[in-house]
Design an enzyme around this catalytic site. Structure first.
Site, PDB file in Angstrom:
ATOM      1  NE  ARG A  72     -22.492  27.777 -10.852  1.00  0.00           N
ATOM      2  CZ  ARG A  72     -21.851  28.709 -11.456  1.00  0.00           C
ATOM      3  NH1 ARG A  72     -21.689  28.909 -12.742  1.00  0.00           N
ATOM      4  NH2 ARG A  72     -21.518  29.691 -10.469  1.00  0.00           N
ATOM      5  CG  ASN A 114     -16.245  37.880  -2.976  1.00  0.00           C
ATOM      6  OD1 ASN A 114     -14.992  37.911  -3.210  1.00  0.00           O
ATOM      7  ND2 ASN A 114     -16.868  37.624  -3.783  1.00  0.00           N
ATOM      8  CB  THR A 115     -12.269  41.189  -1.683  1.00  0.00           C
ATOM      9  OG1 THR A 115     -11.924  42.473  -1.969  1.00  0.00           O
ATOM     10  CG2 THR A 115     -11.193  40.275  -2.361  1.00  0.00           C
ATOM     11  CG  HIS A 116     -17.735  43.935  -4.974  1.00  0.00           C
ATOM     12  ND1 HIS A 116     -17.516  43.391  -6.523  1.00  0.00           N
ATOM     13  CD2 HIS A 116     -18.043  45.092  -5.124  1.00  0.00           C
ATOM     14  CE1 HIS A 116     -18.267  44.136  -7.249  1.00  0.00           C
ATOM     15  NE2 HIS A 116     -18.799  45.436  -6.473  1.00  0.00           N
ATOM     16  CG  ASP A 148     -25.720  37.175   1.140  1.00  0.00           C
ATOM     17  OD1 ASP A 148     -25.397  37.153  -0.297  1.00  0.00           O
ATOM     18  OD2 ASP A 148     -26.363  37.941   1.334  1.00  0.00           O
ATOM     19  N   GLY A 150     -26.584  35.909  -2.498  1.00  0.00           N
ATOM     20  CA  GLY A 150     -26.748  36.797  -3.524  1.00  0.00           C
ATOM     21  C   GLY A 150     -25.556  37.343  -4.320  1.00  0.00           C
ATOM     22  CG  ASP A 152     -20.411  41.324  -5.463  1.00  0.00           C
ATOM     23  OD1 ASP A 152     -19.474  40.594  -5.035  1.00  0.00           O
ATOM     24  OD2 ASP A 152     -20.229  41.829  -6.700  1.00  0.00           O
TER      25      ASP A 152
HETATM   26  C1  GAR Z   1     -10.169  42.277  -7.280  1.00  0.00           C
HETATM   27  O1  GAR Z   1     -10.190  43.518  -7.474  1.00  0.00           O
HETATM   28  C2  GAR Z   1     -11.451  41.552  -6.664  1.00  0.00           C
HETATM   29  O2  GAR Z   1     -12.112  42.301  -6.073  1.00  0.00           O
HETATM   30  C3  GAR Z   1     -12.242  41.407  -8.141  1.00  0.00           C
HETATM   31  O3  GAR Z   1     -11.286  40.805  -8.954  1.00  0.00           O
HETATM   32  C4  GAR Z   1      -9.961  41.390  -8.615  1.00  0.00           C
HETATM   33  C5  GAR Z   1      -9.064  40.271  -8.492  1.00  0.00           C
HETATM   34  O4  GAR Z   1      -7.822  40.605  -8.399  1.00  0.00           O
HETATM   35  N1  GAR Z   1     -13.262  40.543  -8.040  1.00  0.00           N
HETATM   36  C6  GAR Z   1     -14.685  40.817  -8.374  1.00  0.00           C
HETATM   37  O5  GAR Z   1     -14.802  41.831  -9.009  1.00  0.00           O
HETATM   38  C7  GAR Z   1     -15.610  39.965  -8.039  1.00  0.00           C
HETATM   39  N2  GAR Z   1     -16.969  40.551  -7.811  1.00  0.00           N
HETATM   40  P1  GAR Z   1      -6.431  39.715  -8.011  1.00  0.00           P
HETATM   41  O6  GAR Z   1      -6.821  38.392  -8.860  1.00  0.00           O
HETATM   42  O7  GAR Z   1      -5.379  40.468  -8.455  1.00  0.00           O
HETATM   43  O8  GAR Z   1      -6.500  39.535  -6.618  1.00  0.00           O
END
Ligand code: GAR
Length: 207
Positions: A72, A114-116, A148, A150, A152
Site C-alpha cells: 500500500r 474530498n466530497t462525501h 486528513d 481519517g 471522512d
Molecule cells: C459521490 O456521491 C461521492 O460523494 C461518493 O461517490 C460518488 C461518486 O460519484 N464518494 C464516496 O462515497 C466516498 N466516501 P461520481 O463518480 O458520479 O462523481
C-alpha cells in the site's frame, strides 16, 4: 495558506467511478472566469466512465492500481509522484474510493479535498446515503472537506442539506444528494481557486 500559484489554478481530479462530479468541474472550467482548469485525471482502476470523460475532454489520464504495487505504501508513493508531476494547486477526490496515505498527505498538505454524500460527522464511509436512510434521519446531504488520515474526518469546507423522502431508496437518495454535491463542489472549487483558502484547527476559510 495554500493560495493557488497559478491562474487559472491547476486541478488534478482522482476518480473511481462514473465521474459526474468530475464532469461538473470540466463543464465549469470551460468558462475562463471560473479560475481553474483540470490538468489531469487519475484513477485507481481501469475502464471507468470518469476516465472516459477525461479522455473525451482531451485531458491526460493515469491509473495507479493498488494491486500493481508490492505494498500500500508503494502505491501511495506512486500515486503521489504521478499527481505531483502535474504540479496541482488543488487535488480533488471525486468519488475516489481509496484512502490516500501519508506520503500523499504530506506532499499535498491542505491541498487535497474530498466530497462525501452525507452530512459529516454523520455516516462516514462507503455507504453514506444508505446508512442515513437506515438510521431514519429526515435530512442528510453532502460535505466537502480537506482530506486528513481519517475516513471522512477532515476539516469541513462546505455542506448542503438534502431532505429524505418517505419513498426514498439508497439509490434515489444518493442521486438527489449528487445534484447538490456537484453544485457544492463547483462553487467551492471555483472560490478556492480564485480566492485561496486557509486551514486553522478545524476551521476552513476561503478568501
Ligand atoms: C459521490 O456521491 C461521492 O460523494 C461518493 O461517490 C460518488 C461518486 O460519484 N464518494 C464516496 O462515497 C466516498 N466516501 P461520481 O463518480 O458520479 O462523481
Amino acid at each position: 495558506m495554500p493560495t493557488p500559484a497559478n491562474n487559472p489554478a491547476r486541478l488534478v481530479v482522482l476518480v473511481s467511478g462514473s465521474g459526474t462530479n468530475l464532469q461538473a468541474l470540466l463543464d465549469a472550467c470551460e468558462d475562463p472566469a471560473y479560475g481553474a482548469r483540470v490538468v489531469a485525471v487519475g484513477a485507481d482502476r481501469y475502464d471507468v466512465e470518469g476516465l472516459a470523460r477525461a479522455e473525451r475532454a482531451g485531458i491526460p489520464t493515469f491509473v495507479k492500481q493498488v494491486s500493481q504495487h508490492d505494498s500500500r505504501e508503494a502505491w501511495d508513493l506512486a500515486l503521489t509522484r504521478a499527481v505531483a508531476g502535474f504540479e496541482p494547486d488543488l487535488v480533488v477526490l471525486a468519488g475516489f474510493m481509496k484512502l490516500v496515505g501519508p506520503d500523499f498527505l504530506t506532499r499535498f498538505e491542505h491541498q487535497v479535498i474530498n466530497t462525501h454524500p452525507a452530512l459529516s460527522p454523520s455516516f462516514p464511509g462507503m455507504h453514506g446515503p444508505a446508512d442515513a436512510l437506515d438510521y431514519g434521519v429526515k435530512v442528510t446531504g453532502c460535505t466537502l472537506f480537506v482530506v486528513d488520515p481519517g475516513v471522512d474526518t477532515g476539516q469541513i469546507i462546505a455542506q448542503r442539506v438534502v431532505e429524505v423522502l418517505d419513498d426514498d431508496t439508497g439509490e434515489t437518495l444518493h442521486e438527489r444528494i449528487k445534484v447538490a454535491e456537484r453544485q457544492m463542489l463547483v462553487e467551492s472549487v471555483g472560490r478556492m481557486s480564485r480566492e485561496g483558502w486557509s486551514v486553522e484547527g478545524r476551521r476552513v476559510r476561503i478568501g
